[in-house]
Write an enzyme that holds these catalytic residues in place. Structure first.
Site, PDB file in Angstrom:
ATOM      1  N   ARG A   1       1.892  -5.585   7.680  1.00  0.00           N
ATOM      2  CA  ARG A   1       2.919  -4.553   7.519  1.00  0.00           C
ATOM      3  C   ARG A   1       4.164  -4.956   8.275  1.00  0.00           C
ATOM      4  O   ARG A   1       4.074  -5.455   9.403  1.00  0.00           O
ATOM      5  CB  ARG A   1       2.430  -3.202   8.032  1.00  0.00           C
ATOM      6  CG  ARG A   1       1.213  -2.768   7.274  1.00  0.00           C
ATOM      7  CD  ARG A   1       1.199  -1.330   6.908  1.00  0.00           C
ATOM      8  NE  ARG A   1      -0.067  -1.076   6.221  1.00  0.00           N
ATOM      9  CZ  ARG A   1      -0.839  -0.044   6.444  1.00  0.00           C
ATOM     10  NH1 ARG A   1      -0.459   0.871   7.299  1.00  0.00           N
ATOM     11  NH2 ARG A   1      -1.966   0.098   5.793  1.00  0.00           N
TER      12      ARG A   1
ATOM     13  N   ALA B   1     -13.894   6.279  -1.311  1.00  0.00           N
ATOM     14  CA  ALA B   1     -13.370   5.051  -0.715  1.00  0.00           C
ATOM     15  C   ALA B   1     -12.964   5.385   0.710  1.00  0.00           C
ATOM     16  O   ALA B   1     -12.662   6.540   1.028  1.00  0.00           O
ATOM     17  CB  ALA B   1     -12.157   4.563  -1.493  1.00  0.00           C
TER      18      ALA B   1
ATOM     19  N   VAL C   1      -6.662   8.547  -3.475  1.00  0.00           N
ATOM     20  CA  VAL C   1      -7.829   9.429  -3.382  1.00  0.00           C
ATOM     21  C   VAL C   1      -7.410  10.871  -3.611  1.00  0.00           C
ATOM     22  O   VAL C   1      -6.276  11.258  -3.368  1.00  0.00           O
ATOM     23  CB  VAL C   1      -8.536   9.306  -2.010  1.00  0.00           C
ATOM     24  CG1 VAL C   1      -9.313   8.008  -1.916  1.00  0.00           C
ATOM     25  CG2 VAL C   1      -7.553   9.443  -0.875  1.00  0.00           C
TER      26      VAL C   1
ATOM     27  N   TRP D   1       3.601   2.323   3.648  1.00  0.00           N
ATOM     28  CA  TRP D   1       3.226   0.926   3.883  1.00  0.00           C
ATOM     29  C   TRP D   1       4.481   0.082   3.928  1.00  0.00           C
ATOM     30  O   TRP D   1       5.045  -0.253   2.900  1.00  0.00           O
ATOM     31  CB  TRP D   1       2.301   0.442   2.774  1.00  0.00           C
ATOM     32  CG  TRP D   1       1.034   1.223   2.722  1.00  0.00           C
ATOM     33  CD1 TRP D   1      -0.090   0.989   3.457  1.00  0.00           C
ATOM     34  CD2 TRP D   1       0.739   2.362   1.917  1.00  0.00           C
ATOM     35  NE1 TRP D   1      -1.052   1.918   3.166  1.00  0.00           N
ATOM     36  CE2 TRP D   1      -0.580   2.764   2.227  1.00  0.00           C
ATOM     37  CE3 TRP D   1       1.459   3.084   0.969  1.00  0.00           C
ATOM     38  CZ2 TRP D   1      -1.183   3.868   1.618  1.00  0.00           C
ATOM     39  CZ3 TRP D   1       0.854   4.166   0.375  1.00  0.00           C
ATOM     40  CH2 TRP D   1      -0.445   4.553   0.695  1.00  0.00           C
TER      41      TRP D   1
ATOM     42  N   HIS E   1      -2.777  -3.412   2.702  1.00  0.00           N
ATOM     43  CA  HIS E   1      -4.082  -2.826   3.002  1.00  0.00           C
ATOM     44  C   HIS E   1      -5.134  -3.581   2.196  1.00  0.00           C
ATOM     45  O   HIS E   1      -4.783  -4.390   1.335  1.00  0.00           O
ATOM     46  CB  HIS E   1      -4.114  -1.322   2.677  1.00  0.00           C
ATOM     47  CG  HIS E   1      -3.468  -0.958   1.372  1.00  0.00           C
ATOM     48  ND1 HIS E   1      -3.112   0.307   1.021  1.00  0.00           N
ATOM     49  CD2 HIS E   1      -3.096  -1.725   0.320  1.00  0.00           C
ATOM     50  CE1 HIS E   1      -2.565   0.322  -0.179  1.00  0.00           C
ATOM     51  NE2 HIS E   1      -2.542  -0.899  -0.621  1.00  0.00           N
TER      52      HIS E   1
ATOM     53  N   GLN F   1      -8.582  -4.899   8.423  1.00  0.00           N
ATOM     54  CA  GLN F   1      -9.176  -3.641   7.969  1.00  0.00           C
ATOM     55  C   GLN F   1     -10.473  -3.960   7.241  1.00  0.00           C
ATOM     56  O   GLN F   1     -10.690  -5.096   6.847  1.00  0.00           O
ATOM     57  CB  GLN F   1      -8.279  -3.017   6.885  1.00  0.00           C
ATOM     58  CG  GLN F   1      -7.143  -2.204   7.371  1.00  0.00           C
ATOM     59  CD  GLN F   1      -6.473  -1.496   6.187  1.00  0.00           C
ATOM     60  OE1 GLN F   1      -6.679  -1.845   5.037  1.00  0.00           O
ATOM     61  NE2 GLN F   1      -5.679  -0.498   6.503  1.00  0.00           N
TER      62      GLN F   1
END
Lengths: 798, 366
Positions: B202, B313, B259, B162, B176, B216
């Protein structure tokens, strides 16, 4: 990262007719994303090795020279070549007349600069190795002049793996790790990693190079070995080609060998001139130290940079790049091979700060297995023995390693695996998945004890979920049967701000035909300068997208005015709405607020009053729809360049400030764009953050009157200096038992009335709840109202 | 007036009615005539009140004479009324014959929301039907929320994924929408179903397919026994809902620190139908939904007991989705405020003779 398929085939037996796209697809679905597969299709025919016998300059030719080549059997050939570096005694890849490669077709005799040129010295890029233009690949003693070069040596398939998809996998930064995954995917055995036994690195009677490490947290392991007989030969052709295929330029026998081990295992290595570096001290730099790296650039260091030093002198920027002063040169007789392991964040910090990301630093920052340092040296020696018989150990392996952690064991509950993948998976299947990847699986009561191999134990696998991921990806995500979740029902508190934002946007776009735009979060300084607008105290970006884009916006207006200029060429009238964040620099803390900006622009001079009024009415409608409340427009002084000195009002809803409305002053319109002098622009902005806390009033709906109502209009002559709001306030004070409603109807200014007055017409609705009105009721009401108007100082027109 | 005179008068009135009816051009004229003749104070109607002036033996005769006269007049009026009604209907029919039912009027301007907003709203509606709540979260975000709370510690190489805009107050422009995961866990606890649409930033160079500012939507489901099959099922249903057609999915491993396991869900390219085109880089697949099972560290940071709850997620690129849906080829137009790129011409100038924007996908292919 580029992976050579022929390299992989050293470690895994793959079907001969393997379709590389199939491999790419299976690798993508099991391990990491493949960005592309490209064949290295050289289609070499008839290439041979050729020795350079002589090199002569050509008259009037700057870039071409004439080379006389030994092509075997005592024959020579003259060829004109552009190879920038070429010496007598070199051995090159030569295409005689009649030979061919895909990029050039068949090589024929030609005349260059008046000379007959027979055949061609093939440059690297024709052979799939990216090098300097026309630069030749040099061959070692493996091929005598005239020896045919096997065509299959040049063929390969290169698989491009997305680096971002393997940042968490230190083991995948070399071919062997990739081969392990491919072997598991195809159910094939993985060949053992080819190394010399460690005992052979400890011959008796030789000294060890002294190594001291000041901070084992920063340098976890340092292994060094002194070697004599530094190779003067180029690396074997197969090695140079493979390095070329994975994007590394062949440089010299020694460098190619260290690079090969890095691309093979993932372990970066460095070679010092052992005459200049006879002991190793790993320590922090001092702030302000200067150091010249191999690329010839001087670097200023800080105490957060880890250095390799020797006798107190810096010789390498640890894990990033070696020093210029101690590099191996043709005069070097002994070299000191470094194979070390560094703390990932230290390396990353230094590489980032210096803007020096190297193949080595990129690997170290992934947290490599400390076991690789010695393994890398074992591999290096194994390769060197075959390539350079003169090379020999000139010392024992020296290894500074403070092993801190034992191997990791993760306990896995098979029920958790089943729950996560949605079906029951027998434990032996789990074992069949994990073991080829190097995990050891032990059954203990109801759980599995999984021992993590060292190359997966650094920053990669440490908890049950990590093991479940290994199992799930080999079960195959695409083999998992989708099933909707079973969830617990609950109620969530409403999100008032989000609701207000959406409903407001919906209102202005659907009821009032505004068109929504999005703008950037930051002011554009040149645009502000053009408007003569002071940005004020803004939250600023430390790394703006470009110069002048460093201030976060405090208002939506400058950006929206820019959009006005863009659209005025194409539309004679338009209305823009933007919803977005604005930022205040606070004394204690900076704030973010959500604003809704509205701009209505129309070609035509002096229609701003009408535009203002339309916008005002739209806002009143909005406030009613959202809150069932009326808006007060309170005249106020201009507080920004886009606020008109006489035409600015603050919106208040239930006495709470809700936003501003105004028209763009002529002077600013002209600064925006000279043509906008002939336009009118009204705008408003709403602060939704504050308003989101406002509750919606519940309006009561009355019953249908039983007896007829009568409408009565009254026109009051009002001095221009009295605002409508002031008059309305006075009329609200009028009370009468028959009055049901009163509202504004129209205004009149013109010749029929006095010059500095206007006529405001109001309509009263009059009625009685229990009977029909009679003539006298209306007369009485009219008298009462007119008396009230007179008391307020207004004459009633008749 | 004797009986003879009366009859004379009646005759005159009737003659008058006949001539006036001939002149009457519409139904209203006939109605006026009706009341001026037959009404109480009408020429004929008023004669009724004079019956009492006649000797009793004549009154019957007078009444009869008057009633017969009224009957005759009423008949005349009714007949004329019917004639005029018919004529009016005929006139309407013949006038309508010249009416062009297809001619456009003056088009009123229509408002519009930004293409990204349109897609965002669709997605919100779609998720709401699954019982998700919507949370927004700030665009200026704490470094901790943007990274650390998502299992991305400082100087972790994953932070390179990122490219971040840093602010002089130590905060960041969120890279994000994932920090809203953390915020929502803190706010609501478990079980949880939330989406968070919003703008992200970004630090990267802008070109036709890259923007430093984009949208997003993040989704998070936490409950007992949430699994990978659940994630795939929901993703599939939602994508079909958004694309309004059958979609094929490809699921593969992906790495995101928050995740574990992490997956990437690809959708068959809607532009080339999976055959391979520049949009999908000739792979036939479009990376559409990075996702995964919430990392235990992230659950812990959000104050949720990872022993009891699991969750998944996912993220969805709203900007990319809008571009696909509306056939927008250059991402840069989205933040420029030029209505020509954001609003279909029909919305600003009324209907077109032939729409050039009918099939955005066909246009993209061509």
């Amino acid at each position: 990262m580029l992976i050579s398929l022929s390299w992989i085939r050293d470690y895994v037996e793959l079907p001969v007719d393997l379709h590389p796209r199939d491999l790419a697809e299976r690798f993508t679905c099991t391990t990491a994303e493949v960005d592309g597969v490209s064949p290295v299709a050289i289609a070499a025919k008839g290439l041979i090795a050729a020795g350079v016998v002589a090199v002569a300059d050509l008259p009037d030719q700057r870039n071409a020279r004439l080379a006389t080549l030994d092509i075997g059997d005592g024959k020579t050939a003259d060829t004109v070549t552009s190879a920038p570096v070429l010496h007598t005694g070199d051995c090159v890849v030569y295409a005689p007349c009649g030979a061919s490669v895909a990029k050039l077709g068949e090589i024929t005799e030609s005349r260059v600069a008046g000379r007959a040129s027979r055949g061609m010295i093939l440059p690297g890029d024709v052979l799939g190795v990216e090098m300097a233009p026309f630069e030749a690949i040099f061959l070692g003693e493996e091929f005598q002049p005239g020896t045919p070069l096997p065509a299959e040596l040049f063929e390969d398939v290169v698989i491009d793996i997305d680096n971002k998809s393997i940042t968490h996998r230190p083991d995948l930064w070399g071919h062997y790790g990739i081969a392990r995954e491919i072997a598991a995917i195809y159910g094939q055995p993985l060949q053992p990693f080819p190394v010399v036994p460690i005992a052979e690195l400890n011959p008796g009677g030789l000294a060890k190079v002294p190594i001291s490490i000041a901070d084992f947290g920063a340098c976890r392991r340092y292994s060094g070995l002194v070697l004599a007989g530094v190779p003067k030969q180029p690396a074997p052709l197969w090695m140079q080609l493979r390095l070329g295929h994975v994007g590394m330029r062949p440089i010299s026998g020694l460098v190619d060998l260290t690079n090969y081990v890095m691309a093979d295992l993932g372990q970066p290595m460095h070679a010092f001139d052992a005459k200049k570096v006879d002991r190793i001290e790993v320590d922090w730099a001092r702030d302000g130290d200067r150091f010249t790296t191999l690329d010839g650039l001087g670097r200023t260091l800080t105490s957060a940079d880890l250095m390799i030093q020797s006798q107190g002198r810096s010789v390498a920027l640890a894990g990033v790049m070696g020093g210029l002063e101690t590099e191996v040169t043709p005069e070097t007789s002994e070299l000191l091979l470094e194979s070390a392991n560094f703390d990932p964040s230290t390396i990353r910090r230094t590489a980032t700060r210096l803007g020096l990301r190297t193949d080595a630093s990129a690997r170290f920052e992934k947290s490599l297995d400390p076991g690789y340092t010695v393994l890398g040296i074992q591999r290096f020696i194994q390769l060197a023995r075959a390539m350079y018989p003169n090379m020999r150990l000139a010392g024992q392996l020296s290894d500074a390693y403070l092993q801190t952690h034992e191997s990791i064991t993760v306990y896995v509950n098979p029920a958790h695996v089943d729950r996560m993948i949605g079906r029951s998976l027998p434990v032996d299947e789990i074992q069949e998945i994990l073991e080829p990847l190097g995990f050891e699986v032990d059954f203990r009561h109801d759980e599995l004890a999984v021992t993590v191999p060292s190359y997966r134990a650094t920053n990669d696998i440490s908890i049950e979920a990590d093991i479940i991921e290994e199992i799930a990806r080999y079960v195959g995500y695409n083999n998992i049967v989708p099933a909707m979740p079973r969830v617990t029902m609950r109620q969530f508190q409403p999100n008032a701000l989000h609701e207000l934002e959406q409903r407001s946007l919906e209102y202005f776009t659907s009821v009032h035909s505004f068109n929504e735009i999005h703008g950037y979060l930051w002011y554009d300084s040149p645009w502000l300068a053009q408007l003569g607008v002071e940005a004020g105290s803004c939250v600023e970006l430390r790394n703006p997208a470009s110069d002048g884009l460093h201030r976060l916006r405090r208002s939506l207006m400058p950006g929206m005015l820019r959009a006005v200029v863009k659209n005025r060429f194409h539309f004679p009238a338009f209305a823009l709405v933007e919803l977005g964040s604005v930022f205040d620099r606070g004394e204690q803390e900076d704030g973010e607020r959500r604003h809704l900006g509205l701009v209505s622009a129309r070609r035509g001079k002096r229609i701003e009053n009408a535009l203002y009024q339309e916008l005002k009415d739209a806002l009143a409608g909005w406030a009613w729809q959202r809150f069932a409340r009326t808006v007060d427009f309170v005249g106020t002084a201009a507080a920004a360049p886009w606020e008109h000195p006489q035409r600015t009002a603050e919106l208040q809803i239930a006495h709470v400030g809700a936003g501003r409305i105004s028209v763009i002053p002529l002077a600013l319109r002209k600064m925006m764009d000279e043509h906008l002098g002939a336009w009118s622009i009204a705008w408003a902005q709403l602060d939704l953050t504050d308003l989101s806390a406002m509750d919606r009033r519940v309006e009561t709906l009355g019953k249908i009157p039983e007896y007829p109502l009568v409408e009565m209009d009254f026109s009051l002559l009002v001095p221009l200096s009295n605002s409508y709001a002031a008059v309305a306030d006075q009329l609200i004070a009028f009370a009468h038992p028959l009055l049901k409603q009163i509202r504004f109807v129209t205004k009149y200014e013109g010749d029929a009335i006095a010059k500095d007055t206007r006529s405001l017409t109001f309509r009263a609705v009059v009625g009685h709840d229990e009977r029909t009105l009679v003539e006298q009721d209306a007369v009485n009401f009219r008298q009462a109202f007119e008396a009230h108007a007179k008391n307020c100082g207004y004459q009633v027109r008749t | 007036m004797d009986l003879g005179q009366l009859q004379e008068t009646i005759k005159k009135i009737e003659a008058e009615v006949v001539s006036q009816l001939a002149e009457a051009s519409d139904v209203d004229g006939v109605r006026t005539l009706d009341s001026s003749v037959l009404g109480k104070s009408g020429t004929l109607g008023s004669l009724v009140t004079s019956i009492k002036d006649y000797p009793p033996e004549q009154r019957g005769q007078v009444g009869k004479t008057l009633n017969e006269a009224k009957g005759r007049v009423k008949k005349l009026l009714t007949r004329r009324m019917a004639e005029l009604d018919r004529a009016a209907l005929d006139a309407e029919t013949s006038a309508a014959a010249a009416f062009d039912r297809t001619l456009p009027g003056v088009a009123a301007p229509m408002g519009s929301v930004h293409p990204v907003t349109a897609v965002q709203w669709e997605i919100e509606r779609s998720f709401e039907r699954f019982g998700f709540t919507v949370e927004a979260g700030p665009e200026m975000e704490e470094e901790y929320n943007n990274f650390d709370a998502l299992n991305i510690p400082p100087s972790h190489p994953a932070r390179d994924m990122w490219d971040t805009f840093w602010l002089d107050n130590g905060k960041v422009l969120r890279t994000h929408t994932s920090p809203v995961q953390f915020r929502a866990m803190k706010k609501f606890g478990a079980p949880l179903r939330v989406i968070s649409p919003g703008r992200c930033f970004r630090y990267e160079t802008i070109d036709a397919s890259h923007e430093n500012t984009f949208h997003q939507v993040e989704g998070l489901v936490i409950d007992r026994d949430i699994s990978i099959p659940n994630l795939i099922a929901l993703a599939r249903t939602l994508l079909m809902d958004v694309m309004q057609r059958e979609v094929e999915l490809r699921v593969r491993p992906g790495f995101f620190p928050f995740v574990e396991p992490g997956i990437e869900i690809d959708m068959n390219c809607q532009i080339c139908a999976g055959k391979g085109c520049p949009t999908c880089k000739h792979s036939g697949w479009i990376e559409i939904l990075p996702a995964g099972m919430v990392h235990p560290n992230v659950l812990a940071a959000g104050g949720i007991d990872a022993e009891v709850y699991t969750g998944f997620a996912f993220g969805l690129g709203l900007t990319r989705l809008a571009m696909m849906k509306y056939g927008i080829k250059d991402i840069r137009v989205l933040n420029q405020g030029d209505l020509r790129a954001l609003v279909p011409p029909e919305c600003v100038g009324g209907p077109l003779l032939a729409s050039t924007t009918d099939d955005a996908h066909a246009a993209l292919e061509g």
